[in-house]
Design an enzyme around this catalytic site. Sequence first.
Site, PDB file in Angstrom:
ATOM      1  N   LYS A   1       0.832  -1.202   0.000  1.00  0.00           N
ATOM      2  CA  LYS A   1       0.000   0.000   0.000  1.00  0.00           C
ATOM      3  C   LYS A   1       0.877   1.267   0.000  1.00  0.00           C
ATOM      4  O   LYS A   1       2.097   1.163   0.016  1.00  0.00           O
ATOM      5  CB  LYS A   1      -0.941  -0.040   1.209  1.00  0.00           C
ATOM      6  CG  LYS A   1      -1.794  -1.330   1.309  1.00  0.00           C
ATOM      7  CD  LYS A   1      -2.686  -1.578   0.106  1.00  0.00           C
ATOM      8  CE  LYS A   1      -3.871  -2.482   0.354  1.00  0.00           C
ATOM      9  NZ  LYS A   1      -3.592  -3.931   0.231  1.00  0.00           N
TER      10      LYS A   1
HETATM   11  C1  LIG Z   1      -4.849  -4.982   0.873  1.00  0.00           C
HETATM   12  C2  LIG Z   1      -6.316  -5.129   0.950  1.00  0.00           C
HETATM   13  C3  LIG Z   1      -6.951  -5.769   2.037  1.00  0.00           C
HETATM   14  C4  LIG Z   1      -6.197  -6.501   3.106  1.00  0.00           C
HETATM   15  O1  LIG Z   1      -5.289  -5.754   3.794  1.00  0.00           O
HETATM   16  P1  LIG Z   1      -4.352  -6.455   4.891  1.00  0.00           P
HETATM   17  O2  LIG Z   1      -3.790  -5.307   5.648  1.00  0.00           O
HETATM   18  O3  LIG Z   1      -3.320  -7.234   4.137  1.00  0.00           O
HETATM   19  O4  LIG Z   1      -5.196  -7.333   5.731  1.00  0.00           O
HETATM   20  C5  LIG Z   1      -8.331  -5.767   2.083  1.00  0.00           C
HETATM   21  N1  LIG Z   1      -9.079  -5.198   1.118  1.00  0.00           N
HETATM   22  C6  LIG Z   1      -8.505  -4.607   0.058  1.00  0.00           C
HETATM   23  C7  LIG Z   1      -9.387  -3.965  -0.978  1.00  0.00           C
HETATM   24  C8  LIG Z   1      -7.114  -4.563  -0.084  1.00  0.00           C
HETATM   25  O5  LIG Z   1      -6.560  -3.974  -1.147  1.00  0.00           O
END
Ligand SMILES: *Cc1c(COP(=O)(O)O)cnc(C)c1O
Length: 373
Positions: free
Chosen positions: A186
Amino acid sequence: MIPFNKPYLTGKETDYITDAVASGKISGNGKYTKMCQDFFEKKFGFKKTLLTTSCTDALEMAAILINLEEGDEVIMPSYTFVSTSNAFVLRGAKIVFADSLPNHPNMDCSKLESLITPNTKAIVPVHYAGVSCDMDVIMELAKAHNLFVVEDAAQAIDSYYTGKDGIKKALGSIGHLAAFSFHETKNIISGEGGMLAINDEQFIDRAEIIWEKGTNRSAFFRGEVDKYGWVDIGSSFLPSEIIAAFLWAQLENLEKIQSVRKSHWENYKIQLENWAKSNEIELPLIPNYATNNGHMFFIKCKNVEQRTQIINKLKEKNTHPVFHYISLHSSPYYSDKHDGRILPNTDNFTDTLLRLPLFYELDVQTVINQIVE
Ligand SMILES: *Cc1c(COP(=O)(O)O)cnc(C)c1O
């Protein structure tokens, strides 16, 4: 080699981790956790935030908070990450998958009302690529049908929505609850990490309890109760101070990270325009009500064959674009539980969406030249 993603380090992460370790307090909810939470609340206008060990955990907390019961229905897009639905399935909910827009993976809000039944309890919009769903439509439906809105804002840090009232609101500050991710893929990262944003005050006290294993330990440390114990269900959702210290180094550099990522995005968009047109490829459009947070640059290919060809050609040049979700309604786990509706736009994105490399230190010009070549 140009990878799809490369985590960016500001250089201060290990300094703050060293400080956290030296302070003698390395479990959760300490100095760095509070600094991060304050930052998010002040900058983005969330009423209350709680750091979590992942966005998945924040979604699971949201599913507990809205008191889902066996058989309750939750509406969400099919073109999303498994955690969006898994968190609600864990509480016994039935998932009603909505189709995407023709030109964007976000849910087609004009078709949501037909999916609402007396059993519907919540809508979970996913702001794909950090681009806002049409939140006015979603919040009006929620109000009319008495539903909760949980924003999956995993990709949506520092992105905004401007509704009919003309007020620009941060994504994650609009729904009753919202979940963010700080996974290394992210914009702002802590390896694994996440955050629950609570905008409806009725949830604040209980969220803290669920966060602390079902105990009122947070209230105890504030001196509000003279002993703490088991008062509700919960789990261990809070990250250690080591994670929060890492995150703080990132937050100090939020503006810088965002401006570099957005400039890569703009470069792709401007310089690939003609190439896209002449190859029947669609570039991302940002609706007037939304902003771009530079999370992701995706293209929509003509068909799966063209996408495979682009991937292979770029791999020959040692650049690594990647496709994304396989629709959840046709996943091995959920396909026999799905109600059978065909979701053509979702399936289309499964076949044609391609994400180009996008990270702070990216040499975007090289990738653009390779693509055009
Ligand atoms: C990355 C992501 C998640 C999960 O995030 P984590 O921190 O890895 O649990 C959930 N929903 C979306 C849309 C994502 O892009």
